[in-house]
Write a protein that holds these residues in place. Structure first.
Motif, mmCIF file in Angstrom:
data_model
loop_
_atom_site.group_PDB
_atom_site.id
_atom_site.type_symbol
_atom_site.label_atom_id
_atom_site.label_comp_id
_atom_site.label_asym_id
_atom_site.label_seq_id
_atom_site.Cartn_x
_atom_site.Cartn_y
_atom_site.Cartn_z
ATOM 1 N N UNK A 22 46.807 35.823 35.689
ATOM 2 C CA UNK A 22 46.923 36.607 37.112
ATOM 3 C C UNK A 22 46.861 38.204 36.688
ATOM 4 N N UNK A 23 47.861 38.695 35.851
ATOM 5 C CA UNK A 23 47.940 39.882 35.350
ATOM 6 C C UNK A 23 46.714 40.437 35.087
ATOM 7 N N UNK A 24 45.921 39.848 34.252
ATOM 8 C CA UNK A 24 44.727 40.492 33.597
ATOM 9 C C UNK A 24 43.670 40.681 34.953
ATOM 10 N N UNK A 25 43.747 39.741 35.744
ATOM 11 C CA UNK A 25 42.780 40.050 36.804
ATOM 12 C C UNK A 25 43.354 41.108 37.905
ATOM 13 N N UNK A 26 44.528 41.408 37.922
ATOM 14 C CA UNK A 26 45.289 42.270 38.838
ATOM 15 C C UNK A 26 44.970 43.824 38.150
ATOM 16 N N UNK A 27 45.046 43.760 36.685
ATOM 17 C CA UNK A 27 45.010 44.996 35.906
ATOM 18 C C UNK A 27 43.553 45.361 36.100
ATOM 19 N N UNK A 28 42.517 44.194 35.956
ATOM 20 C CA UNK A 28 41.102 44.816 36.011
ATOM 21 C C UNK A 28 40.769 45.182 37.565
ATOM 22 N N UNK A 29 41.416 44.883 38.328
ATOM 23 C CA UNK A 29 41.152 45.200 39.781
ATOM 24 C C UNK A 29 41.565 46.816 39.954
ATOM 25 N N UNK A 93 39.913 42.940 48.229
ATOM 26 C CA UNK A 93 38.761 42.610 47.187
ATOM 27 C C UNK A 93 37.556 42.334 47.749
ATOM 28 N N UNK A 94 37.729 41.333 48.925
ATOM 29 C CA UNK A 94 36.259 41.036 49.631
ATOM 30 C C UNK A 94 35.453 42.475 50.069
ATOM 31 N N UNK A 95 36.482 43.242 50.784
ATOM 32 C CA UNK A 95 36.029 44.385 51.512
ATOM 33 C C UNK A 95 35.444 45.306 50.499
ATOM 34 N N UNK A 96 36.186 45.603 49.370
ATOM 35 C CA UNK A 96 35.459 46.463 48.169
ATOM 36 C C UNK A 96 34.197 45.881 47.521
ATOM 37 N N UNK A 187 34.635 39.358 42.704
ATOM 38 C CA UNK A 187 34.633 37.899 42.693
ATOM 39 C C UNK A 187 35.580 36.951 41.946
ATOM 40 N N UNK A 188 35.807 37.483 40.638
ATOM 41 C CA UNK A 188 36.959 36.838 39.920
ATOM 42 C C UNK A 188 38.322 36.994 40.613
ATOM 43 N N UNK A 189 38.501 38.238 41.105
ATOM 44 C CA UNK A 189 39.848 38.408 41.365
ATOM 45 C C UNK A 189 40.353 37.489 42.596
ATOM 46 N N UNK A 190 39.072 37.153 43.511
ATOM 47 C CA UNK A 190 39.292 36.319 44.552
ATOM 48 C C UNK A 190 39.583 35.054 44.189
ATOM 49 N N UNK A 191 38.593 34.302 43.412
ATOM 50 C CA UNK A 191 38.679 33.055 42.674
ATOM 51 C C UNK A 191 39.997 32.587 41.987
ATOM 52 N N UNK A 192 40.497 33.642 41.142
ATOM 53 C CA UNK A 192 41.636 33.480 40.235
ATOM 54 C C UNK A 192 42.636 33.666 41.444
#
Length: 258
Positions: A22-29, A93-96, A187-192
Motif C-alpha cells: 500500500x505504501x509503494x502505491x501511495x509513494x508512487x502517486x 486519483x480518478x480525476x487526476x 489505475x494501479x492506485x485505484x485497484x490496489x
C-alpha cells in the motif's frame, strides 16, 4: 491466560497485511504528482509549436499547476477529514487520470491552462490524503517514521525526476505523452487502494471555510497575474487592479484563517 493471549495478539494488530505494498502505491502517486510539476520543462518547445501560446500564457501553463496545489493542500486535507481520506484519494486519483487526458490532447493555450489548473486540483487531493493514510496504515512508530521518510523522499525526488522522464518520453513520443503516463499509475492506485487502504476520517474535524479557500486562490492568481503582465506589457490600470484585488483577497483570507 486470556490476558496473555491478548498481549500476544497486540503486536500483530499493529501490522496491517500488505502495508508496504500500500505504501509503494501511495509513494508512487506522490512521486507522480511531483513529477508533473516539472515534466513539461523539456516539452515546452514542442507544446509551443503546436499550441502557439503567448509568453504569458506559456508561463501560466508552467506555473498554474503548482499554484493551485499550494492553494488547496490545506483545504483538501480538511475535506478528507470529513468525507474520508480513502474516498478522497480514490476520487482524486480518478480525476487526476481523467484530467491528464485533457492535458495531453489540449488544442489551445487557454484549454491547456484550464486543464493544468484542474490537474492541480486533483493533485491537491492526493498529497494530504496519502500522508494521512500512512498514519493509519503504520501503527508502529518506527515503521511509521520509515514510511513518512520514504514519502518525503519521493515528494522531493519527483521534481528532479520530471525532466528525466519528460526527456525519455519526448525522445519516443509526442509532448502529450508526458501526461498519459499518469493513467496506468492512477489505475494501479485505484485497484490496489480499494483492497488495501483503510478508510479514516477525523471524528471532530475543525472548521472548514470555503470562502477563505477562494480568497486565497484569488490572491495568489491575482498577484502572480499582475507580475507576469506588468513584466510583459508594463503597468496598466487593469494590471494594477488585479494586483490590488490579489493583495486584498489574500489579506482577507489570512484574517479569516486567524
Amino acid at each position: 491466560m486470556a490476558g496473555t493471549d491478548r498481549a500476544a495478539r497486540a503486536p500483530d494488530a499493529t501490522h496491517r497485511p500488505g502495508r508496504w505494498l500500500a505504501l509503494s502505491v501511495l509513494v508512487l502517486a506522490v512521486l507522480l504528482v511531483a513529477v508533473d510539476a516539472t515534466v513539461l520543462g523539456l516539452a515546452t518547445p514542442f507544446l509551443s509549436e503546436d499550441l502557439k501560446p503567448s509568453g504569458t500564457q506559456l508561463l501560466w501553463i508552467g506555473d498554474i499547476y503548482s499554484f493551485v496545489i499550494a492553494g488547496l493542500l490545506v483545504t483538501m486535507g480538511s475535506l478528507g477529514d470529513r468525507i474520508g481520506r480513502k474516498k478522497l484519494l480514490l476520487t482524486g486519483a480518478v480525476a487526476f487520470g481523467a484530467v491528464s487526458v485533457l492535458n495531453a490532447y489540449a488544442t489551445s493555450p487557454e484549454m491547456m491552462i484550464a486543464a493544468r489548473a484542474l490537474l492541480g486540483v486533483a493533485g491537491a487531493t492526493l498529497m494530504p490524503a496519502t500522508l494521512a493514510l500512512i498514519r493509519n496504515i503504520f501503527h508502529d512508530p518506527r515503521e511509521r517514521s520509515v514510511a513518512i521518510g520514504i514519502w518525503g523522499a519521493a515528494a522531493s525526488a519527483g521534481a528532479a525526476v520530471g525532466p528525466v522522464v519528460g526527456g525519455f518520453l519526448l525522445e519516443h513520443f509526442w509532448w502529450g505523452s508526458v501526461f498519459l503516463i499518469n493513467l496506468p499509475v492512477m489505475a494501479v492506485l485505484v485497484l490496489v487502494g480499494v483492497r488495501l487502504l483503510p478508510e479514516s476520517r477525523n471524528p471532530a474535524p475543525g472548521p472548514w471555510d470555503p470562502a477563505s479557500v477562494v480568497l486565497s486562490l484569488v490572491g495568489i492568481v491575482g498577484v502572480v497575474y499582475a507580475i507576469k503582465e506588468a513584466a510583459a506589457y508594463g503597468l496598466r490600470w487593469d494590471i494594477a487592479a488585479a494586483a490590488v484585488t490579489g493583495v486584498v483577497a489574500r489579506s482577507s483570507a489570512s484574517s479569516a484563517d486567524s
